[in-house]
Write a protein that holds these residues in place. Sequence first.
Motif, PDB file in Angstrom:
ATOM      1  N   LYS A  54       4.613 -29.723  46.390  1.00 22.34           N
ATOM      2  CA  LYS A  54       3.454 -30.275  47.097  1.00 22.34           C
ATOM      3  C   LYS A  54       2.209 -29.716  46.441  1.00 22.34           C
ATOM      4  O   LYS A  54       2.239 -28.629  45.863  1.00 22.34           O
ATOM      5  N   PHE A  65       0.425 -26.287  42.564  1.00 19.09           N
ATOM      6  CA  PHE A  65       1.575 -26.883  43.230  1.00 19.09           C
ATOM      7  C   PHE A  65       2.426 -25.776  43.813  1.00 19.09           C
ATOM      8  O   PHE A  65       2.560 -24.705  43.226  1.00 19.09           O
ATOM      9  N   LEU A 120       6.672 -34.297  42.106  1.00 18.22           N
ATOM     10  CA  LEU A 120       6.028 -34.873  43.292  1.00 18.22           C
ATOM     11  C   LEU A 120       6.818 -36.080  43.792  1.00 18.22           C
ATOM     12  O   LEU A 120       7.039 -36.224  44.998  1.00 18.22           O
TER      13      LEU A 120
END
Length: 159
Positions: free
Chosen positions: A51, A5, A45
């Motif tokens: 992301k 992430f 998220l």
Amino acid sequence: MAEGFVLVADQFDQIVSEPGAPVEYERHFKGDVLDLSSEDAARLLAAGSVKHLDADADLGDPEAGTGADTDDSGDAGDGDNSDPDAGGNVAGNEGDGGESDDDGADTGAPVRPKQAALAKDWENYVVALHEFTDGKDGLTRSEAEASTRQDLIARFGAK
């Protein structure tokens, strides 16, 4: 742990201590690559703070740290769809506390940031103003970066 992430929020303090122990955390900044628990991953998220790493292929070198040399467009932190040429200020952003509707929303002129905005937002604004007015108003990028935030506000902040 869920891996891969990238932080798109400005900052995230990740708690790393065990439950019941004194709180310890790691501070992460925009552009950092994170390994998150599944709970943190789902929460961040949903909030739009991270992301999936593969969702943003143009991150550059993920080991570079904060991503300071990457494009900071849309760094307004409000989750709106930002215009990178306006420094995160979109003509038509409503509810910004004191901005009127007649400040360039119809002409495409850059929207002046709030006085409390970051220096980078003011730099982006005066550069966009310079480009919009074909050099008649605003400053070049180098001139804007050489100026202090207070100088930019004093020169370009009045209505």
